[in-house]
Design a protein around this motif. Structure first.
Motif, short mmCIF file in Angstrom:
data_model
loop_
_atom_site.label_atom_id
_atom_site.label_comp_id
_atom_site.label_asym_id
_atom_site.label_seq_id
_atom_site.Cartn_x
_atom_site.Cartn_y
_atom_site.Cartn_z
N VAL A 90 0.84 -1.20 0.00
CA VAL A 90 0.00 0.00 0.00
C VAL A 90 0.88 1.25 0.00
CG1 VAL A 90 -1.90 -1.14 1.24
CG2 VAL A 90 -0.13 0.07 2.54
N LYS A 91 0.25 2.41 -0.28
CA LYS A 91 1.00 3.68 -0.24
C LYS A 91 1.24 4.15 1.19
CE LYS A 91 0.30 6.07 -4.62
NZ LYS A 91 -0.63 5.26 -5.41
N ASP A 92 0.24 3.93 2.06
CA ASP A 92 0.34 4.44 3.43
C ASP A 92 -0.10 3.38 4.43
OD1 ASP A 92 0.51 5.97 5.70
OD2 ASP A 92 -1.29 7.16 5.30
N VAL A 93 0.84 2.91 5.22
CA VAL A 93 0.57 1.84 6.18
C VAL A 93 0.04 2.39 7.50
CG1 VAL A 93 1.71 0.03 7.56
CG2 VAL A 93 2.35 0.35 5.20
N VAL A 94 0.28 3.67 7.76
CA VAL A 94 0.05 4.22 9.10
C VAL A 94 -1.33 3.89 9.69
CG1 VAL A 94 -0.10 6.36 10.44
CG2 VAL A 94 1.82 5.99 8.91
N PRO A 95 -2.44 4.06 8.95
CA PRO A 95 -3.74 3.76 9.57
C PRO A 95 -3.86 2.29 10.01
CG PRO A 95 -4.03 4.93 7.49
CD PRO A 95 -2.59 4.56 7.59
N TYR A 96 -3.30 1.38 9.22
CA TYR A 96 -3.36 -0.05 9.57
C TYR A 96 -2.53 -0.34 10.82
CZ TYR A 96 -5.00 -0.61 4.71
OH TYR A 96 -5.69 -0.53 3.53
N GLU A 97 -1.35 0.27 10.85
CA GLU A 97 -0.47 0.07 12.02
C GLU A 97 -1.13 0.56 13.29
OE1 GLU A 97 4.06 0.91 10.60
OE2 GLU A 97 2.73 2.61 10.79
N LYS A 98 -1.69 1.77 13.19
CA LYS A 98 -2.31 2.40 14.37
C LYS A 98 -3.44 1.51 14.89
CE LYS A 98 -4.05 6.99 15.59
NZ LYS A 98 -4.47 8.26 15.04
N MET A 99 -4.25 1.00 13.97
CA MET A 99 -5.36 0.12 14.34
C MET A 99 -4.85 -1.13 15.04
SD MET A 99 -7.91 -1.88 11.71
CE MET A 99 -6.66 -3.06 11.16
N LYS A 100 -3.85 -1.75 14.46
CA LYS A 100 -3.37 -3.02 15.00
C LYS A 100 -2.66 -2.84 16.35
CE LYS A 100 -0.32 -6.56 15.25
NZ LYS A 100 1.10 -6.74 15.51
N LEU A 101 -1.78 -1.82 16.43
CA LEU A 101 -1.03 -1.62 17.68
C LEU A 101 -1.94 -1.23 18.82
CD1 LEU A 101 2.02 0.36 16.26
CD2 LEU A 101 2.01 -2.02 17.00
N SER A 102 -2.93 -0.36 18.54
CA SER A 102 -3.75 0.15 19.64
C SER A 102 -4.93 -0.75 19.97
CB SER A 102 -4.23 1.57 19.33
OG SER A 102 -4.84 1.62 18.07
N LEU A 103 -5.25 -1.70 19.08
CA LEU A 103 -6.32 -2.65 19.39
C LEU A 103 -5.75 -4.03 19.74
CD1 LEU A 103 -8.94 -1.62 16.67
CD2 LEU A 103 -9.16 -1.30 19.14
N LEU A 104 -5.03 -4.65 18.79
CA LEU A 104 -4.53 -6.00 19.08
C LEU A 104 -3.42 -5.99 20.13
CD1 LEU A 104 -3.97 -9.05 16.92
CD2 LEU A 104 -2.04 -8.22 18.21
N ASN A 105 -2.36 -5.23 19.89
CA ASN A 105 -1.22 -5.28 20.82
C ASN A 105 -1.59 -4.71 22.18
OD1 ASN A 105 0.26 -4.79 17.88
ND2 ASN A 105 1.17 -6.37 19.12
N ALA A 106 -2.30 -3.58 22.19
CA ALA A 106 -2.74 -3.02 23.47
C ALA A 106 -3.71 -3.98 24.14
CB ALA A 106 -3.39 -1.66 23.26
N GLY A 107 -4.60 -4.58 23.34
CA GLY A 107 -5.56 -5.54 23.89
C GLY A 107 -4.88 -6.71 24.57
N HIS A 108 -3.82 -7.19 23.94
CA HIS A 108 -3.01 -8.25 24.55
C HIS A 108 -2.47 -7.82 25.91
CE1 HIS A 108 -1.63 -11.45 21.41
NE2 HIS A 108 -2.40 -11.98 22.33
N SER A 109 -1.93 -6.59 25.95
CA SER A 109 -1.35 -6.09 27.21
C SER A 109 -2.42 -5.95 28.30
CB SER A 109 -0.65 -4.74 26.99
OG SER A 109 0.51 -4.93 26.19
N VAL A 110 -3.60 -5.46 27.90
CA VAL A 110 -4.71 -5.33 28.86
C VAL A 110 -5.05 -6.70 29.46
CG1 VAL A 110 -7.18 -4.80 29.09
CG2 VAL A 110 -5.69 -3.25 27.80
N LEU A 111 -5.24 -7.68 28.58
CA LEU A 111 -5.59 -9.03 29.05
C LEU A 111 -4.47 -9.62 29.90
CD1 LEU A 111 -7.12 -10.54 25.78
CD2 LEU A 111 -8.38 -9.87 27.84
N GLY A 112 -3.23 -9.36 29.48
CA GLY A 112 -2.08 -9.93 30.19
C GLY A 112 -1.95 -9.39 31.60
N ILE A 113 -2.01 -8.06 31.74
CA ILE A 113 -1.82 -7.45 33.06
C ILE A 113 -2.96 -7.81 34.01
CG2 ILE A 113 -1.74 -5.23 34.29
CD1 ILE A 113 -0.26 -4.15 31.68
#
Length: 499
Positions: free
Chosen positions: A289-312
């Motif tokens: 794609v031309k611009d990855v930023v929106p996809y990254e933001k979605m994934k980091l703040s939902l999936l990765n953050a979600g993982h951290s929430v569940l983990g802690i």
């Protein structure tokens, strides 16, 4: 029982009678990619995409040289070396079945601490067009407080003084690019595959910060001859357990010392910015794609953050795996509210993405009871993850005067977690480069909760945000007095009443 076959090139033809194996001639594959960090994620992701591509026999110049960078990577290096770079990928499907195949894309392995010059020479080799990285969020040497490269890191100081025997990725890349320049060779692409928003920008900024001090005359050449595409990577890849190894041997008769297990879902969204050419990964499922930023933001703040929430939260309740945490209806409702109330409003427009479906799919993926993702793995290096996964959401919400109560609750739970015991008093296994500092501030927080927010390299200026500090302090007292489960129930009720 079939005879046990050790996984290696010699036995590959026989192993191919049992499970799918590379059908391409591995000895004719040239190394076009040097990958630093040959852990489970790389082997479930980039190496798999590349393996699929190499089955087109006209493609012979995109083999991977896997580099084990750190001293504690000795085991994975020796394992892959003995297995000729081969390993088994076990995909744990949602229905409980397993899909198993041997991956052959890693055609060379190097151990950096043993022979740094060999690694530098390999990175500088004319046939290498891409140097890709999975060095974890902490590997980029970025300080949240100063928003700059951390020159105080003793390993960086070592690299500045011992250019020919570096210990960090920055020392290696600098010397390899210097060789390319002095030999009149073409540049290459440096591709981050780590969970950092703008991971290409981060890689470029951190490398140039180092280069300006280590080899200032190299900076302009890098600007002109090296590209740093951003990318979003996604596949849940838990640590391999002894039972996974036993399962493989029992069901296939294959002896693989370090197979990789992962979920069925995978995604790779990449900016098409490869200065020296690239594999046609889009033919095997990657998106350019031309611009990855929106996809990254979605994934980091939902999936990765979600993982951290569940983990802690899960760790404090005594759970050991992520599916146990998400199986608690109070915890999963809290995560849902966090994603809906605090994350979704800051994501903006995501073309072609149905956010509600994406969030629903995350809960299903987290709840995959076959994956058994260890909570201590998810909570490891939270000090490096928090500034990337959770802090951007908090800062964006503070700016728009939105809700930060749920993120503040998770932060307070992390402060309690950093004391090192769950709610029943059982020792927690905390793996974090900042473990001592976190524990010291967590102890100070018993009398003065805000003390935990004083770790500037993690929280930046968050301690100055009164709204957040008040929400955090209140959450901290609530957790200490009532426990996580009761607090989460109350929060869920309040959110429902207010929406």
């Amino acid at each position: 029982m079939e005879k046990i076959l050790k996984l290696n090139q010699k036995n590959l033809a026989e192993i191919a009678n049992r499970i799918p194996c590379p059908t391409y001639n591995r000895s004719s594959i040239k190394t076009g990619i040097v990958h630093v960090g040959i852990g489970g994620f790389h082997r479930a992701h980039e190496a798999l995409y590349t393996d699929q591509l190499l089955h087109d026999e006209s493609i012979t110049d995109w083999g991977i040289c896997g580099v084990a960078l750190l001293n504690f990577d000795t085991k994975i290096y020796h394992t892959l070396k003995e297995q000729d770079g081969l390993y088994t990928l076990i995909v744990k499907e949602l229905d409980g079945s397993h899909t198993t195949r041997v991956i052959g894309a890693i055609v060379e392995c190097l151990y950096a601490p043993e022979n740094p010059i060999k690694v530098i020479e390999k990175m500088a080799s004319p046939e290498v067009k891409i140097i890709s990285l999975t060095i974890t969020e902490g590997g980029y040497n970025y300080n949240e407080a100063t928003k700059a490269f951390d020159f105080g890191n003793p390993l960086i100081q070592h690299d500045l003084e011992h250019a020919d025997a570096p210990k960090t990725i920055f020392g290696y890349l600098t010397q390899a690019l210097k060789l390319r320049k002095t030999r009149g060779l073409k540049g290459c692409t440096i591709q981050s595959c780590d969970n950092i928003q703008g991971n290409g920008h981060m890689t470029k900024n951190m490398l140039l910060s180092y280069v300006k001090r280590a080899e200032p005359e190299l900076k302009d050449w890098i600007e002109a001859h090296v590209s740093f595409p951003n990318a979003m990577v996604d596949r849940i890849t838990p640590a391999t357990s002894a039972s996974d190894i036993d399962y493989l041997t029992e069901t296939t008769g294959i002896d693989d010392a370090w197979p990789v297990v992962c979920e069925p879902f995978k995604q790779w969204v990449i900016e098409d910015d490869f200065i020296a050419g690239r594999p046609i990964w889009e033919t095997v499922g990657a998106q350019f794609v031309k611009d990855v930023v929106p996809y990254e933001k979605m994934k980091l703040s939902l999936l990765n953050a979600g993982h951290s929430v569940l983990g802690i939260l899960g760790a404090l309740l005594g759970y050991e795996t992520i599916d146990e945490a998400v199986g608690n209806p109070n915890i999963s409702a809290f995560l849902n509210h966090y994603m809906d109330v605090e994350v979704t409003p800051i994501l903006g427009d995501l073309e072609g993405v149905n956010l509600n479906n994406y969030k629903q799919s995350l809960l299903e993926r987290f709840g995959n009871i076959n994956i058994k993702d260890q909570i201590d793995r998810i909570c490891s290096e939270t000090s490096a993850k928090f500034p990337i996964f959770i802090l951007p959401t908090v800062n964006a919400q503070l700016e728009k005067k939105g809700s930060v109560k749920l993120a503040a609750f998770v932060t307070a739970a992390w402060a309690v977690y950093s004391l090192g015991k769950d709610e029943s008093g059982k020792e927690l296994t905390i793996k974090d480069a900042m473990k001592a500092a976190l524990n010291e501030k967590a102890n100070a927080a018993i009398d003065y909760p805000e003390a935990f927010l004083e770790i500037d390299s993690v929280f930046g200026k968050l301690k100055d945000a009164k709204v957040f500090v008040n929400a955090y302090t209140s959450a901290y007292q609530n957790i200490v007095n009532n426990g996580v489960e009761t607090c989460v129930k109350d929060i869920n009720t309040n959110v429902l009443n207010n929406h």
